[in-house]
Write an enzyme that holds these catalytic residues in place. Sequence first.
Site, mmCIF file in Angstrom:
data_model
loop_
_atom_site.group_PDB
_atom_site.id
_atom_site.type_symbol
_atom_site.label_atom_id
_atom_site.label_comp_id
_atom_site.label_asym_id
_atom_site.label_seq_id
_atom_site.Cartn_x
_atom_site.Cartn_y
_atom_site.Cartn_z
ATOM 1 N N ASP A 33 0.856 -1.188 0.000
ATOM 2 C CA ASP A 33 0.000 0.000 0.000
ATOM 3 C C ASP A 33 0.895 1.242 0.000
ATOM 4 O O ASP A 33 1.898 1.319 0.697
ATOM 5 C CB ASP A 33 -0.901 -0.002 1.241
ATOM 6 C CG ASP A 33 -2.043 0.985 1.118
ATOM 7 O OD1 ASP A 33 -3.201 0.554 1.003
ATOM 8 O OD2 ASP A 33 -1.781 2.211 1.145
ATOM 9 N N ASN A 94 -12.872 -3.204 2.478
ATOM 10 C CA ASN A 94 -13.893 -2.174 2.595
ATOM 11 C C ASN A 94 -14.832 -2.278 1.394
ATOM 12 O O ASN A 94 -14.381 -2.431 0.258
ATOM 13 C CB ASN A 94 -13.242 -0.795 2.629
ATOM 14 C CG ASN A 94 -12.378 -0.606 3.861
ATOM 15 O OD1 ASN A 94 -12.739 -1.048 4.945
ATOM 16 N ND2 ASN A 94 -11.222 0.026 3.699
ATOM 17 N N GLU A 102 -12.372 3.360 -1.039
ATOM 18 C CA GLU A 102 -11.938 4.483 -1.883
ATOM 19 C C GLU A 102 -11.652 4.049 -3.314
ATOM 20 O O GLU A 102 -11.946 4.783 -4.247
ATOM 21 C CB GLU A 102 -10.684 5.136 -1.281
ATOM 22 C CG GLU A 102 -10.995 5.932 -0.023
ATOM 23 C CD GLU A 102 -9.740 6.393 0.703
ATOM 24 O OE1 GLU A 102 -8.634 6.266 0.142
ATOM 25 O OE2 GLU A 102 -9.895 6.863 1.842
ATOM 26 N N VAL A 103 -11.038 2.904 -3.471
ATOM 27 C CA VAL A 103 -10.674 2.436 -4.816
ATOM 28 C C VAL A 103 -11.678 1.358 -5.245
ATOM 29 O O VAL A 103 -11.803 0.320 -4.583
ATOM 30 C CB VAL A 103 -9.234 1.874 -4.844
ATOM 31 C CG1 VAL A 103 -8.900 1.354 -6.239
ATOM 32 C CG2 VAL A 103 -8.228 2.932 -4.395
ATOM 33 N N HIS A 107 -10.284 -5.257 -3.170
ATOM 34 C CA HIS A 107 -8.951 -5.483 -2.598
ATOM 35 C C HIS A 107 -9.086 -5.896 -1.147
ATOM 36 O O HIS A 107 -9.989 -5.450 -0.438
ATOM 37 C CB HIS A 107 -8.061 -4.241 -2.720
ATOM 38 C CG HIS A 107 -8.698 -2.978 -2.237
ATOM 39 N ND1 HIS A 107 -9.606 -2.272 -2.990
ATOM 40 C CD2 HIS A 107 -8.555 -2.296 -1.081
ATOM 41 C CE1 HIS A 107 -10.003 -1.198 -2.328
ATOM 42 N NE2 HIS A 107 -9.389 -1.194 -1.156
HETATM 43 P P1 5GP Z 1 -9.808 1.456 0.437
HETATM 44 O O1 5GP Z 1 -10.111 2.642 1.290
HETATM 45 O O2 5GP Z 1 -10.405 1.574 -0.931
HETATM 46 O O3 5GP Z 1 -10.118 0.159 1.113
HETATM 47 O O4 5GP Z 1 -8.237 1.435 0.289
HETATM 48 C C1 5GP Z 1 -7.539 1.854 -0.826
HETATM 49 C C2 5GP Z 1 -6.077 1.754 -0.499
HETATM 50 O O5 5GP Z 1 -5.349 1.930 -1.693
HETATM 51 C C3 5GP Z 1 -5.586 2.811 0.486
HETATM 52 O O6 5GP Z 1 -5.014 2.184 1.616
HETATM 53 C C4 5GP Z 1 -4.553 3.615 -0.318
HETATM 54 O O7 5GP Z 1 -3.453 4.015 0.452
HETATM 55 C C5 5GP Z 1 -4.165 2.643 -1.415
HETATM 56 N N1 5GP Z 1 -3.755 3.274 -2.667
HETATM 57 C C6 5GP Z 1 -4.395 4.280 -3.323
HETATM 58 N N2 5GP Z 1 -3.750 4.597 -4.451
HETATM 59 C C7 5GP Z 1 -2.676 3.759 -4.518
HETATM 60 C C8 5GP Z 1 -1.624 3.600 -5.476
HETATM 61 O O8 5GP Z 1 -1.543 4.285 -6.489
HETATM 62 N N3 5GP Z 1 -0.699 2.636 -5.213
HETATM 63 C C9 5GP Z 1 -0.764 1.848 -4.094
HETATM 64 N N4 5GP Z 1 0.208 0.932 -3.941
HETATM 65 N N5 5GP Z 1 -1.744 1.966 -3.180
HETATM 66 C C10 5GP Z 1 -2.693 2.908 -3.388
#
Ligand code: 5GP
Length: 121
Positions: A33, A94, A102-103, A107
């Site tokens: 991450d 999540n 967020e993404v 994952h």
């Molecule tokens: P979510 O909130 O969607 O569960 O978590 C998304 C995760 O993706 C976050 O912990 C964030 O730090 C990580 N993340 C976002 N953009 C990138 C990226 O470009 N590269 C990597 N390696 N992690 C990312």
Amino acid sequence: MNYDDNNIFAKILRGEIPCKKVYEDEFVLSFYDVNPRKKIHVLVIPKGKFVNLDHFNKNASDKEIVGLIKGITLVANKLGISFDKGEGYRTLSNIGLNGGQEVPHLHFHLFGGEKAGRMIG
Ligand code: 5GP
């Protein structure tokens, strides 16, 4: 449920954006991450186009589901944090708005290397 081909993990899967890779096979990609919340914080994602866990379970093949679930332990073993090879870890996914996702590509977070702490902060 529409999958956004321009989400950041789709770009990582296509090799358009770099990542610090931990593991890759037919079904999953794992990488660190970019904003680690614990000493070890990696992500495990399926290679297919799935928005979240519910979308995945509805649309993925049994092989893809097994590949992702087993992939989590493969990665944990590789990092030395699994129940067998280390001191354990926390995994979470999540899902959607209330989950804080967020993404929009499914994952699993793996947190290890230290105690995970409270389950919900
Ligand atoms: P979510 O909130 O969607 O569960 O978590 C998304 C995760 O993706 C976050 O912990 C964030 O730090 C990580 N993340 C976002 N953009 C990138 C990226 O470009 N590269 C990597 N390696 N992690 C990312």
